[in-house]
Design a protein around this motif. Sequence first.
Motif, PDB file in Angstrom:
ATOM      1  N   ASP A 133       4.748   5.995  23.086  1.00  0.00           N
ATOM      2  CA  ASP A 133       3.844   6.717  22.189  1.00  0.00           C
ATOM      3  C   ASP A 133       2.382   6.435  22.539  1.00  0.00           C
ATOM      4  O   ASP A 133       1.546   7.343  22.545  1.00  0.00           O
ATOM      5  N   VAL A 134       2.077   5.187  22.848  1.00  0.00           N
ATOM      6  CA  VAL A 134       0.712   4.813  23.231  1.00  0.00           C
ATOM      7  C   VAL A 134       0.332   5.534  24.528  1.00  0.00           C
ATOM      8  O   VAL A 134      -0.779   6.064  24.664  1.00  0.00           O
ATOM      9  N   ALA A 135       1.252   5.583  25.482  1.00  0.00           N
ATOM     10  CA  ALA A 135       0.979   6.259  26.749  1.00  0.00           C
ATOM     11  C   ALA A 135       0.745   7.745  26.526  1.00  0.00           C
ATOM     12  O   ALA A 135      -0.179   8.338  27.101  1.00  0.00           O
ATOM     13  N   VAL A 136       1.577   8.359  25.687  1.00  0.00           N
ATOM     14  CA  VAL A 136       1.411   9.784  25.392  1.00  0.00           C
ATOM     15  C   VAL A 136       0.059  10.023  24.720  1.00  0.00           C
ATOM     16  O   VAL A 136      -0.670  10.956  25.075  1.00  0.00           O
ATOM     17  N   ALA A 157      -2.597   8.183  25.019  1.00  0.00           N
ATOM     18  CA  ALA A 157      -3.643   7.961  26.017  1.00  0.00           C
ATOM     19  C   ALA A 157      -3.787   9.180  26.923  1.00  0.00           C
ATOM     20  O   ALA A 157      -4.901   9.614  27.232  1.00  0.00           O
ATOM     21  N   VAL A 158      -2.665   9.746  27.336  1.00  0.00           N
ATOM     22  CA  VAL A 158      -2.707  10.941  28.181  1.00  0.00           C
ATOM     23  C   VAL A 158      -3.347  12.087  27.418  1.00  0.00           C
ATOM     24  O   VAL A 158      -4.188  12.811  27.967  1.00  0.00           O
ATOM     25  N   ARG A 159      -2.984  12.259  26.169  1.00  0.00           N
ATOM     26  CA  ARG A 159      -3.588  13.331  25.361  1.00  0.00           C
ATOM     27  C   ARG A 159      -5.089  13.117  25.200  1.00  0.00           C
ATOM     28  O   ARG A 159      -5.874  14.072  25.270  1.00  0.00           O
ATOM     29  N   ALA A 160      -5.481  11.874  24.986  1.00  0.00           N
ATOM     30  CA  ALA A 160      -6.911  11.578  24.846  1.00  0.00           C
ATOM     31  C   ALA A 160      -7.654  11.885  26.152  1.00  0.00           C
ATOM     32  O   ALA A 160      -8.749  12.452  26.140  1.00  0.00           O
ATOM     33  N   LEU A 161      -7.045  11.531  27.278  1.00  0.00           N
ATOM     34  CA  LEU A 161      -7.665  11.830  28.570  1.00  0.00           C
ATOM     35  C   LEU A 161      -7.741  13.335  28.808  1.00  0.00           C
ATOM     36  O   LEU A 161      -8.743  13.844  29.328  1.00  0.00           O
ATOM     37  N   GLU A 162      -6.689  14.051  28.437  1.00  0.00           N
ATOM     38  CA  GLU A 162      -6.711  15.510  28.576  1.00  0.00           C
ATOM     39  C   GLU A 162      -7.814  16.113  27.718  1.00  0.00           C
ATOM     40  O   GLU A 162      -8.549  16.998  28.158  1.00  0.00           O
ATOM     41  N   LYS A 163      -7.951  15.627  26.487  1.00  0.00           N
ATOM     42  CA  LYS A 163      -8.997  16.114  25.587  1.00  0.00           C
ATOM     43  C   LYS A 163     -10.374  15.807  26.165  1.00  0.00           C
ATOM     44  O   LYS A 163     -11.269  16.668  26.160  1.00  0.00           O
ATOM     45  N   GLN A 164     -10.541  14.594  26.680  1.00  0.00           N
ATOM     46  CA  GLN A 164     -11.814  14.215  27.284  1.00  0.00           C
ATOM     47  C   GLN A 164     -12.116  15.119  28.477  1.00  0.00           C
ATOM     48  O   GLN A 164     -13.248  15.580  28.646  1.00  0.00           O
ATOM     49  N   HIS A 165     -11.118  15.385  29.285  1.00  0.00           N
ATOM     50  CA  HIS A 165     -11.291  16.260  30.445  1.00  0.00           C
ATOM     51  C   HIS A 165     -11.670  17.668  29.998  1.00  0.00           C
ATOM     52  O   HIS A 165     -12.568  18.290  30.576  1.00  0.00           O
TER      53      HIS A 165
END
Length: 107
Positions: free
Chosen positions: A24-27, A29-37
Motif C-alpha cells: 500500500d505504501v509503494a502504491v 508512493a507511485v501515485r504521489a510520484l505520478e501526481k507530481q509528474h
Amino acid sequence: LDATGCWERFLEQRDAERRKVLADVAVDAVRALEKQHQDQCATLEADLAKERVRQEEAEQRIVTGQAVVAEAEAALADERSRREAAEAEARAKEDHRATVEVDLAKE
C-alpha cells in the motif's frame, strides 16, 4: 493447533499484513510520484504556452517595427523626390532668369 503452529500462523499473518502495508505504501508512493509528474508537466506546458505568447508578441513587434521602418523609408523617399523636384524647378527658374538677363543685355 499446537503452540508452534499458532506461533507460525501468527508470524505468517503478521508478515502478510506487513507485505500488504508495504504494498500500500509503494502504491501510494507511485501515485504521489505520478501526481507530481503530472503537476510538473502541467507547469511546463503552461510555461511553454506563456513563452509562445511572448514569442508571438515579440514577432508582432518586429513586424510592426518593420512596417514603421518601411513607412519612414517611403516618407523619406517621397521627401527626397519633392526636394529634387524643387531643386530642378529652382534650377529651371535660374536658367530662365539668366536667359532673360542675357536677352535684355543684348537689347
